[in-house]
Motif scaffolding. Structure first.
Motif, short mmCIF file in Angstrom:
data_model
loop_
_atom_site.label_atom_id
_atom_site.label_comp_id
_atom_site.label_asym_id
_atom_site.label_seq_id
_atom_site.Cartn_x
_atom_site.Cartn_y
_atom_site.Cartn_z
N ALA D 67 -1.89 1.76 4.45
CA ALA D 67 -1.15 0.49 4.37
C ALA D 67 0.32 0.70 4.74
O ALA D 67 0.92 -0.15 5.43
N ALA D 68 0.89 1.81 4.35
CA ALA D 68 2.27 2.11 4.72
C ALA D 68 2.39 2.23 6.24
O ALA D 68 3.36 1.76 6.85
N SER D 69 1.41 2.87 6.83
CA SER D 69 1.41 3.04 8.29
C SER D 69 1.36 1.69 8.99
O SER D 69 2.09 1.44 9.97
N ARG D 70 0.51 0.81 8.50
CA ARG D 70 0.39 -0.53 9.09
C ARG D 70 1.70 -1.30 8.91
O ARG D 70 2.12 -2.04 9.82
N ALA D 71 2.32 -1.16 7.76
CA ALA D 71 3.60 -1.85 7.53
C ALA D 71 4.65 -1.37 8.53
O ALA D 71 5.42 -2.17 9.08
N ILE D 72 4.67 -0.06 8.77
CA ILE D 72 5.65 0.48 9.71
C ILE D 72 5.35 0.00 11.13
O ILE D 72 6.26 -0.35 11.88
N GLN D 73 4.07 -0.06 11.48
CA GLN D 73 3.70 -0.55 12.81
C GLN D 73 4.13 -1.99 13.02
O GLN D 73 4.34 -2.42 14.16
N SER D 74 4.25 -2.73 11.94
CA SER D 74 4.63 -4.15 12.06
C SER D 74 6.08 -4.29 12.53
O SER D 74 6.48 -5.34 13.02
N GLY D 75 6.86 -3.24 12.34
CA GLY D 75 8.17 -3.19 12.98
C GLY D 75 9.33 -3.77 12.20
O GLY D 75 10.48 -3.60 12.58
N SER D 76 9.07 -4.42 11.10
CA SER D 76 10.17 -5.08 10.40
C SER D 76 10.38 -4.51 9.00
O SER D 76 10.49 -5.25 8.02
N VAL D 77 10.43 -3.20 8.91
CA VAL D 77 10.60 -2.59 7.61
C VAL D 77 11.56 -1.40 7.72
O VAL D 77 11.49 -0.62 8.66
N ASP D 78 12.45 -1.28 6.75
CA ASP D 78 13.42 -0.19 6.75
C ASP D 78 12.96 1.01 5.94
O ASP D 78 13.38 2.14 6.19
N ALA D 79 12.11 0.76 4.94
CA ALA D 79 11.56 1.86 4.14
C ALA D 79 10.31 1.36 3.44
O ALA D 79 10.14 0.16 3.22
N VAL D 80 9.43 2.30 3.10
CA VAL D 80 8.22 1.97 2.35
C VAL D 80 8.21 2.84 1.09
O VAL D 80 8.54 4.03 1.15
N VAL D 81 7.86 2.24 -0.03
CA VAL D 81 7.65 3.00 -1.27
C VAL D 81 6.17 2.91 -1.63
O VAL D 81 5.64 1.81 -1.82
N CYS D 82 5.50 4.06 -1.70
CA CYS D 82 4.08 4.11 -2.07
C CYS D 82 3.95 4.45 -3.54
O CYS D 82 4.39 5.54 -3.96
N ILE D 83 3.36 3.55 -4.31
CA ILE D 83 3.28 3.75 -5.76
C ILE D 83 1.83 3.79 -6.23
O ILE D 83 1.05 2.88 -5.96
N GLY D 84 1.49 4.86 -6.93
CA GLY D 84 0.15 4.99 -7.49
C GLY D 84 0.18 5.91 -8.69
O GLY D 84 1.16 6.64 -8.89
N VAL D 85 -0.87 5.87 -9.47
CA VAL D 85 -0.97 6.74 -10.65
C VAL D 85 -2.33 7.42 -10.62
O VAL D 85 -3.36 6.75 -10.72
N LEU D 86 -2.32 8.72 -10.46
CA LEU D 86 -3.55 9.50 -10.50
C LEU D 86 -3.59 10.29 -11.80
O LEU D 86 -2.61 10.94 -12.16
N ILE D 87 -4.70 10.20 -12.51
CA ILE D 87 -4.85 10.95 -13.77
C ILE D 87 -6.10 11.81 -13.68
O ILE D 87 -7.17 11.33 -13.29
N LYS D 88 -5.97 13.06 -13.99
CA LYS D 88 -7.07 14.02 -13.93
C LYS D 88 -8.28 13.52 -14.70
O LYS D 88 -8.17 13.15 -15.88
N GLY D 89 -9.43 13.52 -14.02
CA GLY D 89 -10.66 13.12 -14.67
C GLY D 89 -11.66 14.27 -14.71
O GLY D 89 -11.29 15.43 -14.50
N GLU D 90 -12.91 13.94 -14.93
CA GLU D 90 -13.94 14.98 -15.09
C GLU D 90 -14.28 15.68 -13.77
O GLU D 90 -14.57 16.86 -13.74
N THR D 91 -14.28 14.92 -12.69
CA THR D 91 -14.65 15.49 -11.40
C THR D 91 -13.40 16.03 -10.70
O THR D 91 -12.32 16.04 -11.27
N MET D 92 -13.56 16.44 -9.46
CA MET D 92 -12.44 16.95 -8.68
C MET D 92 -11.77 15.85 -7.85
O MET D 92 -10.96 16.15 -6.96
N HIS D 93 -12.13 14.61 -8.10
CA HIS D 93 -11.59 13.46 -7.36
C HIS D 93 -10.06 13.49 -7.35
O HIS D 93 -9.42 13.32 -6.30
N PHE D 94 -9.47 13.70 -8.50
CA PHE D 94 -8.01 13.76 -8.65
C PHE D 94 -7.39 14.72 -7.64
O PHE D 94 -6.44 14.38 -6.93
#
Lengths: 160, 160, 160, 160, 160
Positions: D67-94
């Motif tokens: 999504a950040a890449s697409r926002a940048i391709q749109s051409g009208s953005v000075d910076a992107v902030v990517c926000i997420g929260v990953l918490i260790k679970g039972e599998t190796m998904h994290f």
């Protein structure tokens, strides 16, 4: 042809008029040799013409992606199978080689239009490697799977 | 020439008219020095002309891929051998350098048409490094293998 | 100039007419500050003109490769030194930042023709970081090494 | 504005006429929500016009770089902030998500000229995530730092 | 439609006139099959026309990014969902495949303008995989989430 014992149902795809390059490393030569033979026999059984199976040797697994890349650049190959056997040793060599090679083969496939099969065993013991090359009593030769995978991926690639 | 003790049968390829760049790091200089000499002697034994062995020093292993890349851009090189010795220390420096360097050398080989040999020891102890530079009684100088690998990979690259 | 205590023989290269960008992160500011000063003093001692040492600050180490990339795009830089201090904390932040930054700096160097020095400490304790910034009794300021490495890599790059 | 408790001195940069895209994942929504609000408030306090703060939601952290890449391709953005929260679970998904996302955001920044801020918490426990979102008594909202980092990096990028 | 039990509020986006390719691996076929069906049913419920759901099988998870890449090159796809199940075994195969596949899918998304959903379970036990495919009493079929994610990411991509 023997079916895999590891939970994948093999898919038979004709290899007629296909050209496949097998690149293999020379480390752990007897195990690699069995894997290459398993792969080659599978390709022949699927009617790939013997002249269309090109076998290229490289010193170690780290060299596999480079040789595969050069084979693809040559322009006359439908799929490449990279075969090597890495066994955990005293140093961290195993970890860094395995990581770079697996990512290298992935990257190569993504930037070309030719499927590159990851036929590198990353084992903690020699016994594990022998079993996966069909060299133990209950073992299974993964080279068979990689040969089938190569032919299947050529078909998948053409269907898309 | 001594054969490898680590399970790979060396392959002799003539180095006539080949030009090889050896890039080496200066950390752990005595061990790196032995590896460089092992590599150089192997190339000379294979009839690479002394003027066609170019030795470039960089400060640390992290700089190896960059220097190799510049050597390839210069256009007059058939293969590059990157030689360094990383030994696990107190911090995580070893892990991040080793990972970035191994992936960097892999990427460089894939984007160019020149083989780049991974001659970086990633050891947990100094003793392991000494043994792999032929500096212990039962040790084997891996620089020999890397020299042979360079010449073999040039031949492989041309054959494809 | 003090020689490194960590097994590398520093190499003196003149910095005349060189232009070096130092990019540093603000986290762990006092430690980073000592490293930046060590690097800057080394460059000055090597006759880099003060006007040709450009210091750019970024918030954290993750931002180092981006700023270095922008500096290189500006076209008037011979080398970039990226300086940051990462210390293991409670979460996995340290690991993912360190991995992405080390690979990012490696990739940047490979795709440009400008050497980018990896001056990021990846420490498990603050004490380790202090020692590597020359802020403990037996410590050594790695910023000195990075400054020397920048000048040496410019020379290496030009020689190839 | 509260200063960070984690050792970085925040730097105030005006956000006038800046346009910032915040991309956030919906997993662990209440924690992500607090981080997004901390970031948004910081941008508003720095005089970014409310119309110039674009908030885009994606399902999970793996989707942030795309999504950040697409926002940048749109051409009208000075910076992107990517926000997420990953918490260790039972599998190796994290582990695999965290590794791919951190490297993906790094790569995106290096190939574009737009700063992309890594605002992904990689926590071993939910408590760690709550503290870093300012949702515990002694916690600190890292979204504040990321908003400041975005504005600072725009200025850094323009200065080079 | 059942909501996720794992902390994400699903977002309903119409699938009218969308074309989605599902690529799935054949290893651990019964678990993968349930995930593919969960994904397909979700797409149908969202009004994707049955003819616009293309299902492609590959041998193993390593082949997912390549097939996704080929699907995107074909030009007639709005999103790709890559579905596979990796379960930790005796060797290090799991680790290297999981790492290469997750990074491969990330890289593919970043270099194309088509969202590629990471639908690969990376489990330490078969039980974990069964639960995430909705095949245990309290399990949840993640294929549902991936179908929703595909449609949502198409909409996000178009909105930017």
């Amino acid at each position: 042809m023997a079916s895999s014992v590891k939970g994948i149902a093999p898919k038979q795809v004709s290899g007629k008029n296909r050209r496949v390059v097998i690149v293999s490393a020379r480390w752990n030569a007897s195990i690699v040799g069995a894997l290459v033979e398993g792969c080659r026999k599978t390709l022949l059984d699927a009617e790939v013409h013997p002249d269309n199976i090109v076998h290229v040797e490289v010193p170690g697994s780290f060299e596999l992606p480079f040789a595969a890349s050069r084979a693809i650049q040559s322009g006359s190959v439908d799929a490449v199978v990279c075969i090597g056997v890495l066994i955990k040793g005293e140093t961290m060599h195993f970890e860094y080689i395995a990581s770079a090679v697996s990512q290298g083969i992935m990257d190569l496939g993504l930037k070309s239009s030719v499927p590159v099969i990851f036929g590198v065993l990353t084992c903690l013991t020699e016994e594990q490697a022998l079993a996966r090359a069909g060299l133990t009593e209950k073992g299974h030769n993964h080279g068979v799977d990689w040969g089938l995978a190569a032919l299947e991926m050529i078909a998948v690639s053409e269907s898309l």
